[in-house]
Design a protein around this motif. Structure first.
Motif, PDB file in Angstrom:
ATOM      1  N   THR A 179      40.679  -0.337 -56.032  1.00 53.78           N
ATOM      2  CA  THR A 179      39.312  -0.131 -55.537  1.00 53.78           C
ATOM      3  C   THR A 179      38.869   1.326 -55.574  1.00 53.78           C
ATOM      4  O   THR A 179      37.675   1.591 -55.602  1.00 53.78           O
ATOM      5  CB  THR A 179      39.165  -0.656 -54.091  1.00 53.78           C
ATOM      6  OG1 THR A 179      40.148  -0.042 -53.274  1.00 53.78           O
ATOM      7  CG2 THR A 179      39.338  -2.160 -54.041  1.00 53.78           C
ATOM      8  N   HIS A 187      50.641   0.468 -62.319  1.00 54.48           N
ATOM      9  CA  HIS A 187      50.265  -0.565 -61.348  1.00 54.48           C
ATOM     10  C   HIS A 187      49.226  -0.055 -60.354  1.00 54.48           C
ATOM     11  O   HIS A 187      48.160   0.369 -60.756  1.00 54.48           O
ATOM     12  CB  HIS A 187      51.500  -1.136 -60.664  1.00 54.48           C
ATOM     13  CG  HIS A 187      52.508  -1.642 -61.644  1.00 54.48           C
ATOM     14  ND1 HIS A 187      52.262  -2.710 -62.467  1.00 54.48           N
ATOM     15  CD2 HIS A 187      53.747  -1.201 -61.954  1.00 54.48           C
ATOM     16  CE1 HIS A 187      53.313  -2.917 -63.244  1.00 54.48           C
ATOM     17  NE2 HIS A 187      54.238  -2.006 -62.952  1.00 54.48           N
ATOM     18  N   ASP A 188      49.530  -0.092 -59.047  1.00 53.47           N
ATOM     19  CA  ASP A 188      48.543   0.276 -58.023  1.00 53.47           C
ATOM     20  C   ASP A 188      48.741   1.705 -57.519  1.00 53.47           C
ATOM     21  O   ASP A 188      48.338   2.043 -56.423  1.00 53.47           O
ATOM     22  CB  ASP A 188      48.592  -0.717 -56.859  1.00 53.47           C
ATOM     23  CG  ASP A 188      49.909  -0.671 -56.111  1.00 53.47           C
ATOM     24  OD1 ASP A 188      50.916  -0.238 -56.710  1.00 53.47           O
ATOM     25  OD2 ASP A 188      49.945  -1.071 -54.942  1.00 53.47           O
ATOM     26  N   LYS A 238      38.470   5.082 -57.377  1.00 58.36           N
ATOM     27  CA  LYS A 238      38.269   5.511 -58.758  1.00 58.36           C
ATOM     28  C   LYS A 238      38.413   7.024 -58.844  1.00 58.36           C
ATOM     29  O   LYS A 238      38.389   7.722 -57.834  1.00 58.36           O
ATOM     30  CB  LYS A 238      36.919   5.053 -59.281  1.00 58.36           C
ATOM     31  CG  LYS A 238      35.727   5.531 -58.506  1.00 58.36           C
ATOM     32  CD  LYS A 238      34.456   4.872 -59.015  1.00 58.36           C
ATOM     33  CE  LYS A 238      33.235   5.278 -58.251  1.00 58.36           C
ATOM     34  NZ  LYS A 238      33.258   5.055 -56.833  1.00 58.36           N
ATOM     35  N   PRO A 264      46.115   0.886 -63.439  1.00 59.32           N
ATOM     36  CA  PRO A 264      45.309  -0.291 -63.747  1.00 59.32           C
ATOM     37  C   PRO A 264      45.271  -1.337 -62.634  1.00 59.32           C
ATOM     38  O   PRO A 264      44.433  -2.225 -62.659  1.00 59.32           O
ATOM     39  CB  PRO A 264      45.984  -0.866 -64.992  1.00 59.32           C
ATOM     40  CG  PRO A 264      47.393  -0.400 -64.899  1.00 59.32           C
ATOM     41  CD  PRO A 264      47.335   0.942 -64.226  1.00 59.32           C
ATOM     42  N   GLY A 265      46.158  -1.252 -61.659  1.00 57.14           N
ATOM     43  CA  GLY A 265      46.204  -2.237 -60.583  1.00 57.14           C
ATOM     44  C   GLY A 265      47.237  -3.313 -60.877  1.00 57.14           C
ATOM     45  O   GLY A 265      47.799  -3.377 -61.963  1.00 57.14           O
ATOM     46  N   LYS A 266      47.479  -4.144 -59.882  1.00 56.09           N
ATOM     47  CA  LYS A 266      48.411  -5.255 -60.036  1.00 56.09           C
ATOM     48  C   LYS A 266      47.654  -6.484 -60.537  1.00 56.09           C
ATOM     49  O   LYS A 266      46.431  -6.549 -60.457  1.00 56.09           O
ATOM     50  CB  LYS A 266      49.055  -5.594 -58.689  1.00 56.09           C
ATOM     51  CG  LYS A 266      50.014  -4.555 -58.189  1.00 56.09           C
ATOM     52  CD  LYS A 266      50.639  -5.016 -56.889  1.00 56.09           C
ATOM     53  CE  LYS A 266      51.669  -4.030 -56.416  1.00 56.09           C
ATOM     54  NZ  LYS A 266      52.276  -4.449 -55.153  1.00 56.09           N
ATOM     55  N   LYS A 267      48.399  -7.454 -61.012  1.00 58.64           N
ATOM     56  CA  LYS A 267      47.788  -8.702 -61.456  1.00 58.64           C
ATOM     57  C   LYS A 267      47.077  -9.346 -60.262  1.00 58.64           C
ATOM     58  O   LYS A 267      47.648  -9.455 -59.180  1.00 58.64           O
ATOM     59  CB  LYS A 267      48.869  -9.645 -61.990  1.00 58.64           C
ATOM     60  CG  LYS A 267      48.342 -10.911 -62.574  1.00 58.64           C
ATOM     61  CD  LYS A 267      49.465 -11.759 -63.103  1.00 58.64           C
ATOM     62  CE  LYS A 267      48.902 -13.049 -63.652  1.00 58.64           C
ATOM     63  NZ  LYS A 267      49.960 -13.926 -64.123  1.00 58.64           N
ATOM     64  N   ASP A 268      45.844  -9.733 -60.421  1.00 55.25           N
ATOM     65  CA  ASP A 268      45.008 -10.351 -59.380  1.00 55.25           C
ATOM     66  C   ASP A 268      44.647  -9.394 -58.246  1.00 55.25           C
ATOM     67  O   ASP A 268      44.130  -9.831 -57.224  1.00 55.25           O
ATOM     68  CB  ASP A 268      45.685 -11.600 -58.786  1.00 55.25           C
ATOM     69  CG  ASP A 268      45.965 -12.656 -59.836  1.00 55.25           C
ATOM     70  OD1 ASP A 268      45.183 -12.728 -60.809  1.00 55.25           O
ATOM     71  OD2 ASP A 268      46.959 -13.390 -59.686  1.00 55.25           O
ATOM     72  N   GLU A 269      44.944  -8.088 -58.372  1.00 56.88           N
ATOM     73  CA  GLU A 269      44.580  -7.093 -57.351  1.00 56.88           C
ATOM     74  C   GLU A 269      44.083  -5.829 -58.034  1.00 56.88           C
ATOM     75  O   GLU A 269      44.858  -4.912 -58.283  1.00 56.88           O
ATOM     76  CB  GLU A 269      45.794  -6.727 -56.477  1.00 56.88           C
ATOM     77  CG  GLU A 269      46.120  -7.713 -55.401  1.00 56.88           C
ATOM     78  CD  GLU A 269      47.240  -7.194 -54.500  1.00 56.88           C
ATOM     79  OE1 GLU A 269      47.147  -6.046 -54.048  1.00 56.88           O
ATOM     80  OE2 GLU A 269      48.186  -7.961 -54.287  1.00 56.88           O
ATOM     81  N   PRO A 270      42.795  -5.730 -58.343  1.00 58.72           N
ATOM     82  CA  PRO A 270      42.296  -4.511 -58.986  1.00 58.72           C
ATOM     83  C   PRO A 270      42.300  -3.333 -58.001  1.00 58.72           C
ATOM     84  O   PRO A 270      42.252  -3.520 -56.790  1.00 58.72           O
ATOM     85  CB  PRO A 270      40.864  -4.881 -59.379  1.00 58.72           C
ATOM     86  CG  PRO A 270      40.490  -5.977 -58.448  1.00 58.72           C
ATOM     87  CD  PRO A 270      41.757  -6.715 -58.125  1.00 58.72           C
TER      88      PRO A 270
END
Length: 93
Positions: free
Chosen positions: A57, A11-12, A59, A49-55
């Motif tokens: 930022t 996730h995040d 890297k 990979p991030g949460k759904k609808d929240e990439p």
């Protein structure tokens, strides 16, 4: 090396290699291990990979500033690393 981390956070979450604590003061006084402050800077070595609808930022390779008591410490291939949520990162420097 921590740059070759094969683990992928979920996730995040972000894996950070903390910068080593300073060994000496500006005046040349050596700081003992018990008096060293926890580092608050580090290098991002893996990103989820991030949460759904929240990439995510940040890297891989970003130098970041994070809270003093953020994240969970763990050992990976003999390296001391931190895993934390992206929201614990205060700034990219």
């Amino acid at each position: 090396m921590a740059e070759n981390v094969k683990a992928t956070p979920l996730h995040d979450r972000v894996i950070v290699k903390p910068e080593p604590a300073t060994e000496k003061t500006a005046g040349g006084i050596i700081i003992p291990d018990t008096a060293k402050e926890k580092p608050q800077r580090g290098l991002v070595v893996a990103v989820g990979p991030g949460k759904k609808d929240e990439p995510v930022t940040v890297k891989k390779g970003d130098q970041v500033l994070y809270g003093k008591y953020s994240g969970t410490e763990f050992q990976y291939d003999g390296q001391q690393l931190l895993i934390m949520r992206e929201s614990d990162i205060l700034a990219i420097i």
